[in-house]
Write a protein that holds these residues in place. Structure first.
Motif, PDB file in Angstrom:
ATOM      1  N   VAL A 194      68.814   9.687  32.412  1.00 49.85           N
ATOM      2  CA  VAL A 194      67.546  10.131  31.798  1.00 49.85           C
ATOM      3  C   VAL A 194      66.434   9.126  32.131  1.00 49.85           C
ATOM      4  N   ALA A 195      66.784   7.840  32.069  1.00 52.08           N
ATOM      5  CA  ALA A 195      65.779   6.793  32.348  1.00 52.08           C
ATOM      6  C   ALA A 195      65.254   6.925  33.780  1.00 52.08           C
ATOM      7  N   VAL A 220      64.331  17.458  31.352  1.00 50.43           N
ATOM      8  CA  VAL A 220      64.060  17.973  30.008  1.00 50.43           C
ATOM      9  C   VAL A 220      64.142  16.824  28.992  1.00 50.43           C
ATOM     10  N   HIS A 221      65.199  16.017  29.110  1.00 53.78           N
ATOM     11  CA  HIS A 221      65.330  14.873  28.193  1.00 53.78           C
ATOM     12  C   HIS A 221      64.166  13.898  28.389  1.00 53.78           C
ATOM     13  N   ALA A 222      63.796  13.643  29.644  1.00 54.62           N
ATOM     14  CA  ALA A 222      62.721  12.672  29.905  1.00 54.62           C
ATOM     15  C   ALA A 222      61.412  13.154  29.278  1.00 54.62           C
ATOM     16  N   ASP A 223      61.146  14.447  29.387  1.00 56.17           N
ATOM     17  CA  ASP A 223      59.916  14.970  28.783  1.00 56.17           C
ATOM     18  C   ASP A 223      59.998  14.945  27.255  1.00 56.17           C
ATOM     19  N   ASP A 224      61.191  15.147  26.712  1.00 50.74           N
ATOM     20  CA  ASP A 224      61.370  15.021  25.254  1.00 50.74           C
ATOM     21  C   ASP A 224      61.025  13.596  24.811  1.00 50.74           C
ATOM     22  N   VAL A 272      68.470   5.009  24.757  1.00 48.70           N
ATOM     23  CA  VAL A 272      68.929   6.395  24.944  1.00 48.70           C
ATOM     24  C   VAL A 272      70.445   6.406  25.123  1.00 48.70           C
ATOM     25  N   HIS A 273      71.090   7.205  24.294  1.00 52.97           N
ATOM     26  CA  HIS A 273      72.557   7.205  24.284  1.00 52.97           C
ATOM     27  C   HIS A 273      73.169   7.947  25.472  1.00 52.97           C
ATOM     28  N   GLY A 274      74.460   7.693  25.676  1.00 54.45           N
ATOM     29  CA  GLY A 274      75.219   8.374  26.727  1.00 54.45           C
ATOM     30  C   GLY A 274      75.890   9.630  26.204  1.00 54.45           C
ATOM     31  N   PHE A 275      76.806  10.139  27.009  1.00 53.90           N
ATOM     32  CA  PHE A 275      77.487  11.419  26.753  1.00 53.90           C
ATOM     33  C   PHE A 275      78.914  11.164  26.302  1.00 53.90           C
TER      34      PHE A 275
END
Ligand code: MLT
Length: 265
Positions: A99-100, A71-75, A26-29
């Motif tokens: 997110v992790a 939201v990201h985790a559920d995605d 999962v990428h960063g910002f």
């Protein structure tokens, strides 16, 4: 890029390469799955490497913000469902690590292992939150350059900037492709993220904490302290690398991840 429909409403794009035990990165910002090119290439001989574009970023649909870590985790869980993956090793760099943590809270039974790269468990300070909200307004009102440009010197180590200007070029290219709405929604989401320090001793899966020894954003001392709080952990600090250690030291990053994945198998 392949896409899956998530929650019946928007689509999430992802890169995928290789066969074998799955690892999701999962990428960063404010990056995209393009951040993980060296891992998609370097680990896919023995692993199935999957790198999603978080909502709003890369080729994923832009959805209304804020993009909370929940939201990201559920995605991500919806992406695993769509790909028929029960359990994976999940890795996240910086915001990807935030997110992790949320994924551990909400979907821990889907984890085989965890890779926390250049990230932190602490939430933002009040000043940090105010600054993020200011930057979110700037992105919407003036565009993304005034948000992105000041970040660059902090993202890469002095050594990378001096010796490998192509890394900075590539990073800028990825960052400039981010849409202002996504940048604003992600900044709001990060500002509201939970404190994950209590979670660290409760992480039940093998964990790799990895990062640049010269990371100016999540310094080595903080990575070490985070690792000390996690029960089943190994720590790798990559000399000469900064906050984007997977791009700055791809061979050593991949070697450490490969050793870890072999252990988790
Ligand atoms: C990132 O690389 O994802 C950001 O540095 C995270 C942050 O701004 O806290």
């Amino acid at each position: 890029m392949p896409k899956v429909e998530i929650h019946g409403q928007s689509s999430l794009a992802y890169r995928e390469r290789g066969d074998g035990p799955p690892v999701v990165l999962v990428h960063g910002f404010p990056f995209s799955s393009a951040l993980w090119e060296p891992q998609l290439v370097g680990l896919s001989d023995r692993f199935r490497v999957i790198a999603p574009d978080l909502r709003g970023f890369g080729e994923s649909d832009l959805a209304d913000g804020p993009y909370g870590m929940d939201v990201h985790a559920d995605d991500l869980a919806a992406l695993l469902d769509a790909l028929g993956l029960e359990r994976v090793v999940l890795g996240g760099l910086s915001m990807g690590g935030y997110v992790a943590f949320e994924f551990v809270r909400r979907h821990r039974d889907r984890l085989r292992g965890l890779i926390l790269a250049d990230t932190r468990a602490e939430p933002d300070t009040a000043e940090g939150r105010a600054n993020r909200r200011r930057m979110a307004r700037t992105a919407l009102e003036e565009g993304t350059d005034p948000v992105i440009e000041p970040m660059v010197p902090k993202l890469l180590s002095p050594e990378t900037r001096e010796a490998r200007p192509e890394v900075e070029e590539r990073l800028l290219e990825i960052m400039r492709s981010a849409r202002p709405e996504a940048i604003a929604a992600a900044l709001e989401g990060m500002a509201g993220r939970a404190d994950s320090r209590d979670l660290l001793p409760r992480i039940e899966v093998p964990t790799l904490v990895i990062g640049g020894a010269d990371d100016a954003i999540t310094p080595a001392a903080d990575l070490r302290a985070m690792a000390e709080a996690i029960p089943d952990v190994r720590l790798e600090l990559l000399a000469g690398a900064g906050h984007v250690s997977n791009l700055e030291a791809p061979e050593r990053f991949n070697a450490a991840v490969r050793d870890f994945l072999d252990e988790v198998r």
